[in-house]
Scaffold this active site. Structure first.
Site, PDB file in Angstrom:
ATOM      1  N   CYS A   1      -6.396  -5.444   4.389  1.00 42.42           N
ATOM      2  CA  CYS A   1      -5.171  -6.111   5.340  1.00 42.42           C
ATOM      3  C   CYS A   1      -4.698  -7.414   4.442  1.00 42.42           C
ATOM      4  O   CYS A   1      -6.520  -8.042   4.211  1.00 42.42           O
ATOM      5  CB  CYS A   1      -5.450  -6.540   7.083  1.00 42.42           C
ATOM      6  SG  CYS A   1      -4.493  -8.110   6.984  1.00 42.42           S
TER       7      CYS A   1
ATOM      8  N   CYS B   1       1.088  -6.058   0.352  1.00 43.13           N
ATOM      9  CA  CYS B   1       0.865  -5.725   2.590  1.00 43.13           C
ATOM     10  C   CYS B   1       0.662  -4.574   2.623  1.00 43.13           C
ATOM     11  O   CYS B   1       0.767  -3.507   1.933  1.00 43.13           O
ATOM     12  CB  CYS B   1       2.128  -6.271   3.594  1.00 43.13           C
ATOM     13  SG  CYS B   1       1.775  -5.951   4.630  1.00 43.13           S
TER      14      CYS B   1
HETATM   15  N1  DGL Z   1      -1.603  -4.878   6.853  1.00 39.83           N
HETATM   16  C1  DGL Z   1      -1.698  -6.085   6.667  1.00 39.83           C
HETATM   17  C2  DGL Z   1      -1.404  -7.112   5.232  1.00 39.83           C
HETATM   18  O1  DGL Z   1      -1.930  -6.360   4.593  1.00 39.83           O
HETATM   19  C3  DGL Z   1      -0.810  -7.423   7.889  1.00 39.83           C
HETATM   20  C4  DGL Z   1       0.763  -6.911   8.117  1.00 39.83           C
HETATM   21  C5  DGL Z   1       0.856  -7.931  10.285  1.00 39.83           C
HETATM   22  O2  DGL Z   1      -0.052  -7.829  10.211  1.00 39.83           O
HETATM   23  O3  DGL Z   1       1.554  -8.086   9.648  1.00 39.83           O
HETATM   24  O4  DGL Z   1      -1.378  -8.125   5.313  1.00 39.83           O
END
Ligand code: DGL
Length: 224
Positions: A71, A176
């Protein structure tokens, strides 16, 4: 064969794209944790930090020997704090693939969550890119991808929303992990736009610690 238990965390489903890459490159035994209080990208730094610490604690309690923050938001907000809490434990974060994109494109759009976009760590990553970099931080995009994951028409609309910000760019960094689910839709809209993500980099880093670990198993968990 040497095998370690690898913890992987994300707010939700985005990290599954990372997990898939890790399983292919490194094999091995995985514990994947998501957060019932996702998403992170529109929340405060304090919230993201607290929930990331909580997810990592859960993984360590269940025996994770290395943790991958799949993440970008959690990596930007929390990885330094995690590393300073336990200097001997290995945390691997995901980093938007800005450097490889800048090597092969004239102008690069970098899409990431608002919470990740405001971090100093991210500012450092893009510094020096000047007007060759365009930052795109669309509120709620990760939430919408998570909600509409099984509707191709909706995912295409979300891809169009993101693509509309890439007008003068020849590369797009999916910064993301949730956004990686839009890859095939963006490529269908514009096959010439070059797409980049950080999952290969994460897999290479993990491989550096573990090598190939053999048979794959995954257990999915959720923190409340
Ligand atoms: N998948 C995550 C990222 O890479 C988080 C997205 C989220 O929870 O808004 O930032």
């Amino acid at each position: 064969m040497f095998c370690m238990k690898i913890g992987v965390m994300d707010s939700g489903i985005g990290g599954i794209t990372t997990l898939a890459r890790l399983m292919t490159v490194c094999g091995g035994e995985y514990l994947y944790v998501r957060d019932a209080r996702s998403p992170y990208g529109d929340k405060s730094d304090e919230f993201v930090l607290r929930r990331t610490l909580c997810a990592c604690k859960e993984l360590r309690n269940r025996g994770a020997e290395i943790i991958v923050l799949a993440c970008n938001t959690a990596t930007n907000v929390a990885i330094d704090a995690l590393r300073s809490l336990d200097k001997r434990f290995v945390y691997i974060g995901v980093e938007p693939a800005v450097k490889p994109a800048l090597k092969s494109c004239k102008k690069v759009a970098v899409a990431l969550t608002p919470a990740a976009a405001r971090q100093k760590k991210f500012a450092k990553l893009v510094e020096g890119g000047g007007d060759r970099i365009k930052i795109i931080a669309i509120p709620q995009l990760a939430t919408e991808i998570e909600r509409r994951l099984y509707c191709e028409t909706d995912l295409m609309k979300l891809a169009e929303t993101l693509y509309a910000h890439c007008d003068d760019c020849d590369g797009l960094v999916l910064g993301c992990t949730h956004y990686i689910f839009l890859k095939k839709y963006i490529s269908a809209i514009d096959p010439n736009l070059r797409l980049f993500d950080g999952n290969d980099g994460v897999a290479r880093r993990l491989f550096g610690f573990t090598g190939y670990m053999g048979d794959v198993s995954v257990r999915f968990l959720q923190i409340k």
